[in-house]
Design a protein around this motif. Structure first.
Motif, PDB file in Angstrom:
ATOM      1  N   GLU A  12       7.700 -16.774   4.224  1.00 39.67           N
ATOM      2  CA  GLU A  12       7.509 -17.989   5.020  1.00 39.67           C
ATOM      3  C   GLU A  12       8.870 -18.497   5.512  1.00 39.67           C
ATOM      4  N   THR A  13       8.838 -19.343   6.521  1.00 40.79           N
ATOM      5  CA  THR A  13      10.053 -19.970   7.041  1.00 40.79           C
ATOM      6  C   THR A  13      10.000 -21.469   6.779  1.00 40.79           C
ATOM      7  N   THR A  14      11.114 -22.017   6.310  1.00 46.22           N
ATOM      8  CA  THR A  14      11.138 -23.443   5.978  1.00 46.22           C
ATOM      9  C   THR A  14      11.189 -24.282   7.252  1.00 46.22           C
ATOM     10  N   GLY A  15      10.788 -25.556   7.116  1.00 43.11           N
ATOM     11  CA  GLY A  15      10.806 -26.491   8.231  1.00 43.11           C
ATOM     12  C   GLY A  15      11.746 -27.647   7.974  1.00 43.11           C
ATOM     13  N   VAL A  48      13.262 -13.711  -5.618  1.00 39.86           N
ATOM     14  CA  VAL A  48      13.201 -14.578  -4.439  1.00 39.86           C
ATOM     15  C   VAL A  48      14.481 -14.436  -3.624  1.00 39.86           C
ATOM     16  N   ALA A  49      14.326 -14.317  -2.301  1.00 37.91           N
ATOM     17  CA  ALA A  49      15.481 -14.219  -1.402  1.00 37.91           C
ATOM     18  C   ALA A  49      15.382 -15.276  -0.319  1.00 37.91           C
ATOM     19  N   VAL A  50      16.541 -15.810   0.077  1.00 35.49           N
ATOM     20  CA  VAL A  50      16.638 -16.756   1.186  1.00 35.49           C
ATOM     21  C   VAL A  50      17.509 -16.107   2.254  1.00 35.49           C
ATOM     22  N   ASN A  51      16.926 -15.882   3.431  1.00 39.58           N
ATOM     23  CA  ASN A  51      17.615 -15.171   4.517  1.00 39.58           C
ATOM     24  C   ASN A  51      18.163 -13.833   4.043  1.00 39.58           C
ATOM     25  N   GLU A  65      14.850 -24.045   8.622  1.00 41.22           N
ATOM     26  CA  GLU A  65      14.495 -22.776   9.241  1.00 41.22           C
ATOM     27  C   GLU A  65      15.160 -21.595   8.546  1.00 41.22           C
ATOM     28  N   GLU A  66      14.964 -21.535   7.262  1.00 45.80           N
ATOM     29  CA  GLU A  66      15.432 -20.399   6.475  1.00 45.80           C
ATOM     30  C   GLU A  66      14.225 -19.559   6.076  1.00 45.80           C
ATOM     31  N   ARG A  67      14.396 -18.255   6.092  1.00 39.95           N
ATOM     32  CA  ARG A  67      13.309 -17.345   5.716  1.00 39.95           C
ATOM     33  C   ARG A  67      13.316 -17.150   4.199  1.00 39.95           C
ATOM     34  N   VAL A  68      12.201 -17.431   3.593  1.00 40.41           N
ATOM     35  CA  VAL A  68      12.058 -17.301   2.146  1.00 40.41           C
ATOM     36  C   VAL A  68      11.078 -16.174   1.848  1.00 40.41           C
TER      37      VAL A  68
END
Length: 327
Positions: A12-15, A48-51, A65-68
């Motif tokens: 998912e992508t954060t808002g 878990v990875a962020v970007n 708007e970071e991809r998780v």
């Protein structure tokens, strides 16, 4: 989101609403179908990875708007053995299972009951349910209490059902036969905790967990009362403890019923019926909940088992034969 037999992949992508929040908080918002403790464990285990960068700190602050992504394995949670035990299945789909438990069937293995339980039967009936905590069992019934139980077949379903229980959304109604004639319904609000000296028993006691039981009279007899009860909380032995607390223990209850009392002038047949009923007269008659996937409000009912039906008929006959004692 994909979930196979052994892996979970989430993306998912954060808002803007996630800016400045901790990673574990964001995951709980993005993937509410999994418990907060499970998500935190996945972070700490490097799942878990962020970007694209693995983050192992739950307090990691998020930007916009970071991809998780989450790539986790579903580990085995239950090590008991599957056993081919018949289950009375009332409803089943890919997410949940509702069963009508008979008397004399233990829900979980434990001291004195290492196998032959509902859990062993579930491991046999539902492939991969060993990867759901407690094989999906989110609430239990006492060994000799009959009636409806819901089981989660997946981790998301389990999280959803546990949340409904914790927030008192799930509705559970019971039928019981209590000692004594009760003229009106009511509510018992009394905390329940472990008995001070009898460690396998529960009791109303100061410092116990809050417990609320609603009850109404379905039918009254000269020495007993047929009740409908609704749980607001789900403490161990709650109905049995609460009814004993208000001096109307359940008929046949070997733990909280006290010394057996026979009605004055009871016939030999009735006495034989009472002595032959070797369990608490308690049945989980109705279960209502929101389906964890569709959010549909669903209700199931299970009729009284034959032994309780026969007991009620005997109680009615005893009352008919002794009309002068009716309150």
């Amino acid at each position: 989101m994909t979930e196979s037999d052994n892996t979970i992949q989430l993306d998912e992508t954060t808002g803007p609403e996630h800016f400045g929040l901790r990673l574990d908080q964001v995951l709980a918002d993005l993937f509410p179908e999994y418990s907060r403790s499970k998500l935190k464990t996945w972070i700490q285990d490097g799942k878990v990875a962020v970007n694209g960068e693995v983050i192992t700190v739950p307090r990691h602050k998020m930007q916009m708007e970071e991809r998780v992504t989450v790539n986790a394995e579903i580990e085995i949670q239950v090590t008991s053995q599957p056993q081919n035990i018949d289950l009375d299945i009332v409803y089943e789909d890919e997410h949940i299972l509702v069963i009508n438990k008979p008397a004399d069937l233990v829900v979980h293995p434990g001291a004195g009951n290492p196998n032959g339980t509902v859990l062993n039967a579930l491991l046999n009936h539902v492939p991969n349910i060993d990867k759901v905590p407690r094989a999906g069992i989110v609430h239990r019934l006492d060994k000799d209490t009959t009636g409806l139980m819901v089981v989660a077949k997946t981790l998301p379903a389990q999280t959803h059902l546990v949340d409904q229980l914790q927030h008192r959304v799930m509705s559970r109604e019971y039928e019981a036969i209590a000692l004594g004639t009760m003229v009106a319904g009511g509510v018992v609000e009394a905390p329940i905790g472990r008995h001070a000296t009898k460690r396998t028993h529960m009791a109303v006691r100061e410092g116990g967990k809050p417990a609320t039981t609603h009850y109404r009279v379905m039918e009254k007899f000269r020495a007993y009362t047929h009740l409908r009860l609704k749980l607001e909380t789900g403490r161990t032995h709650q109905i049995r403890v609460h009814m004993a607390y208000v001096k109307h223990p359940l008929l046949g209850d070997p733990v909280y019923g006290g010394r057996p009392r026979l009605p004055k002038g009871a016939s030999e047949d009735f006495i034989s019926t009472l002595r032959g009923f070797q369990r608490q007269a308690l049945h989980a008659a109705q279960l209502s909940l929101y389906h964890p996937e569709t959010e549909e409000w669903m209700t199931w009912q299970a009729p009284l088992p034959e032994d309780m039906q026969n007991l009620l008929e005997a109680v009615r006959l005893d009352t008919k034969e002794n009309p002068e004692d009716i309150i």
